[in-house]
Design an enzyme around this catalytic site. Structure first.
Site, PDB file in Angstrom:
ATOM      1  N   GLU A  49       0.841  -1.214   0.000  1.00  0.00           N
ATOM      2  CA  GLU A  49       0.000   0.000   0.000  1.00  0.00           C
ATOM      3  C   GLU A  49       0.873   1.261   0.000  1.00  0.00           C
ATOM      4  O   GLU A  49       0.730   2.154   0.828  1.00  0.00           O
ATOM      5  CB  GLU A  49      -0.991  -0.017   1.174  1.00  0.00           C
ATOM      6  CG  GLU A  49      -2.003  -1.151   1.053  1.00  0.00           C
ATOM      7  CD  GLU A  49      -3.132  -1.094   2.082  1.00  0.00           C
ATOM      8  OE1 GLU A  49      -2.935  -0.488   3.154  1.00  0.00           O
ATOM      9  OE2 GLU A  49      -4.211  -1.651   1.801  1.00  0.00           O
ATOM     10  N   GLU A  79      -5.730  -7.314  -1.778  1.00  0.00           N
ATOM     11  CA  GLU A  79      -6.404  -7.518  -0.486  1.00  0.00           C
ATOM     12  C   GLU A  79      -7.878  -7.193  -0.641  1.00  0.00           C
ATOM     13  O   GLU A  79      -8.232  -6.151  -1.195  1.00  0.00           O
ATOM     14  CB  GLU A  79      -5.837  -6.570   0.591  1.00  0.00           C
ATOM     15  CG  GLU A  79      -4.387  -6.783   0.919  1.00  0.00           C
ATOM     16  CD  GLU A  79      -3.920  -5.852   2.062  1.00  0.00           C
ATOM     17  OE1 GLU A  79      -4.753  -5.212   2.720  1.00  0.00           O
ATOM     18  OE2 GLU A  79      -2.696  -5.774   2.254  1.00  0.00           O
TER      19      GLU A  79
END
Ligand code: CA
Length: 496
Positions: free
Chosen positions: A180, A278
Site C-alpha cells: 500500500e 487484499e
C-alpha cells in the site's frame, strides 16, 4: 432362506452404497467464466504461525483437524500471500505482533504451501511493522540511511529473503515491492526516491528468477484520479514492474464499477497485469476475541457499496463479485484476487461466557497476543509505532471476516473459491471422466490429461488431495478398482 437373502442384500446396501460425505453446499454461487485459466484465487495467511503458537488449530468442514494449507487448497484456494517485515522485534526479542511476520514465518508457510502445490506471493513491507497509506516507516536498521544507501539494502534484503523462500522448493509466483505504497516506501516519500526503491526491489527479483512477476501495490481506488496518477508516476519514472495491484475493501474503497475502471486504466494505458491484493468481508457483526473488529455494529457496517448481507452467503457473494470485477478487466489483464487474512481467528472464543469467564478468557487472550504476536499489535510495538499500535494494541480485528469459526472449523463460505470455478456441483471422487462411475476409463482419462493437457475436472480427479492431478491419482484409482485399500475416499460422492 429368502429372509436371510433380504438381510444380506440390506447389509450389502448399507455397507456398499456410496456414502454422501457431506450435505449439499449451503452456499450457492454461480461460476465465473474466467479469462485466465489460472485465475488467482488467493488467500493471505500471514499470521498463521503466531496463531498456531497460541494454540489455534484448524478443522475442515467435516470437523477433521488438518493443516490449514490443505484445507485451503481443497476448497479451491490456489495462491498464498504472506507479508514480510524486516525485524518486527524489540532488542529483547519481543515481537511487535500482527503475526510477528518476518522471513522465518514466510519460510515456514512456504514449506507447507509447496506440499499442496500452492503458489506464493511474497509481500515485502520494507518496514519493521505495518506499512499502509498512513505509515511507511523505514526499518530500525535503516533509519539513518540515505535513499541511495536504502537502495542497496533493499536489493540485499529482497534477494536474501527470496532465496530463503525459494530454497523450500515452493513456486514464488509474485513479489510485492512494498505494501500500500500510496504515499511512500521505506521512509522515502519523494517520487524519484520511491521509484529508486521500487526498481531496487524489482532488480533483485529479476536477478533471482525472471519468471517471478513484480507487483506494485497501492490502495484507495475510490480516489480514482489519484490512483490512476500513481500508474502514470510509475511509467514516468521508468519503474520496472508487471502487476498493478490495489486493495479493495468495499466499506472504504468505492464501487466495483470504479474498481474495474481503475484497473482498466493500468491495463489499457500501460499494458500492465492487475490484481486485487487484499479484500475481505464480514460474515457476522459479532466479535469472538474481545478486540473490536473493523466491521462491527459500530463501524463500517453501512454504505452504498456494501451490497451483501453479513452472512456466510454474503461473504461468499463479495468474493465472487470482486473476482468478477477483476475478471472483467480488458485484454485478459485481470490476474486475480487475494483475500486478506481469511484465517485470522480468535485465540480464545469469548462468546457465550459468563461475565467472570469472559474476564478470565480476555486476560488469557491478552497474554497470548503479547507472547506470540497473534493480535494485530502487542505492547512491545510502542517503541516503533507509539501513536497507533503502541496505544491501541490488542487482538484480531478481522475474526468476523475469516472463513473459520472461532474454534477453527472451516465455514461453508470458504467453498466460494471452488464454487467460482465449478459452480454448485456433485461429483464422485475418482470420476475424472465425469460419467457417474469410477472405472478404468478414468485412469486413461487422467493419463491423457497428463500427456496432452486435455481438460479435466480437477475436483474429481485429484484423489489424493494434493491440489494437483498427477500420475499418483491414476495409480490410486487403479488400486481402488483392484480393491486394494487406499487412504482416499475414492468412489465417495461430494458436493461443492
Ligand atoms: Ca475481534
Amino acid at each position: 432362506m429368502k429372509r436371510l437373502f433380504i438381510v444380506f442384500i440390506s447389509l450389502f446396501l448399507v455397507l456398499y452404497c456410496p456414502i454422501s460425505f457431506e450435505a449439499k453446499s449451503e452456499i450457492v454461487i454461480e461460476k465465473i467464466d474466467f479469462n485466465n485459466k489460472d485465475f488467482i484465487k488467493g488467500m493471505d495467511i500471514s499470521s498463521l504461525i503466531s496463531l498456531e503458537n497460541s494454540g489455534v488449530k484448524y478443522y475442515n468442514q467435516d470437523g477433521a483437524e488438518e493443516d490449514l494449507l490443505r484445507i485451503l487448497a481443497l476448497n479451491g484456494v490456489n495462491y498464498i500471500r504472506v507479508r514480510v517485515w524486516n525485524n518486527p522485534f524489540d532488542k529483547d526479542g519481543n515481537g511487535y505482533g500482527g503475526g510477528n511476520c518476518d522471513i522465518n514465518t514466510a519460510v515456514k508457510i512456504a514449506e507447507r504451501a509447496k506440499k499442496y502445490n500452492l503458489k506464493m506471493l511474497i509481500d515485502f513491507h520494507y518496514s519493521d511493522f505495518w506499512a499502509d497509506p498512513a505509515k511507511q516507516k523505514a526499518p530500525k536498521a535503516w533509519y539513518n540511511l540515505s535513499t541511495d544507501e536504502k537502495v542497496e539494502k533493499v536489493k540485499e534484503f529482497t534477494e536474501a529473503s527470496l532465496r530463503a523462500v525459494k530454497d523450500t522448493g515452493v513456486q514464488i509466483g509474485m513479489v510485492q515491492i512494498g505494501n500500500e505504497t500510496t504515499s511512500g516506501i521505506a521512509g522515502v516519500y519523494d517520487k524519484s526516491g520511491m521509484a529508486k526503491i521500487f526498481n531496487a526491489g524489482s532488480s533483485a527479483v529479476r536477478k533471482l528468477d525472471s519468471e517471478i512477476k513484480v507487483a506494485i501495490h497501492f490502495t484507495n481506488p475510490e480516489k480514482t484520479e489519484a490512483i490512476k496518477a500513481l500508474a502514470d508516476f510509475l511509467n514516468d519514472y521508468n519503474v520496472d514492474y508487471d502487476v498493478f495491484a490495489t486493495s479493495y475493501y468495499p466499506y472504504w474503497h468505492g464501487s466495483l464499477e470504479n474498481l474495474t475502471d481503475v484497473l482498466n486504466y493500468a491495463a489499457t494505458t500501460y499494458s500492465k497485469e492487475v490484481i486485487v491484493a487484499e479484500t475481505s468481508y464480514a460474515n457476522t457483526l459479532k466479535d469472538t476475541d474481545s478486540h473490536p473488529n473493523t466491521v462491527s455494529q459500530y463501524a463500517n457496517n453501512t454504505g452504498e457499496n456494501l451490497l451483501w448481507n453479513f452472512t456466510l452467503q454474503g461473504q461468499a457473494n463479495e468474493v465472487r463479485a470482486v473476482m468478477n470485477a477483476v475478471n472483467k478487466v480488458e485484454n485478459k489483464k485481470g490476474l486475480g484476487v487475494f483475500y486478506w487474512e481469511g484465517a485470522w481467528i480468535s485465540v480464545g472464543d469469548i462468546t457465550n461466557l459468563s461475565a467472570q469467564e469472559y474476564a478470565s478468557r480476555q486476560n488469557e487472550n491478552k497474554k497470548l497476543w503479547e507472547q506470540f504476536g497473534s493480535g494485530w499489535a502487542s505492547s512491545y510495538s510502542s517503541e516503533y509505532d507509539p501513536d497507533d499500535a503502541g496505544k491501541y494494541f490488542g487482538g484480531s480485528a478481522v475474526d468476523n471476516q475469516a472463513f473459520f469459526t472461532a474454534n477453527g472449523k472451516a465455514l461453508s463460505s470458504l467453498k466460494v473459491f471452488d464454487l467460482v470455478t465449478y459452480g454448485n456441483m456433485d461429483y464422485l471422487l475418482g470420476d475424472a471422466e465425469n460419467d457417474g462411475t469410477v472405472d478404468i476409463l478414468d485412469v486413461s482419462f487422467i493419463q491423457r490429461h497428463l500427456a496432452y493437457k486435455t481438460d479435466i475436472n480437477k475436483k474429481a480427479a485429484d484423489t489424493d488431495g494434493d491440489n494437483a492431478v498427477t500420475i499418483k491419482d491414476a495409480t490410486a484409482i487403479q488400486k481402488y478398482l483392484a480393491k486394494i485399500k487406499t487412504e482416499y475416499p475414492i468412489g465417495g460422492s461430494f458436493s461443492i
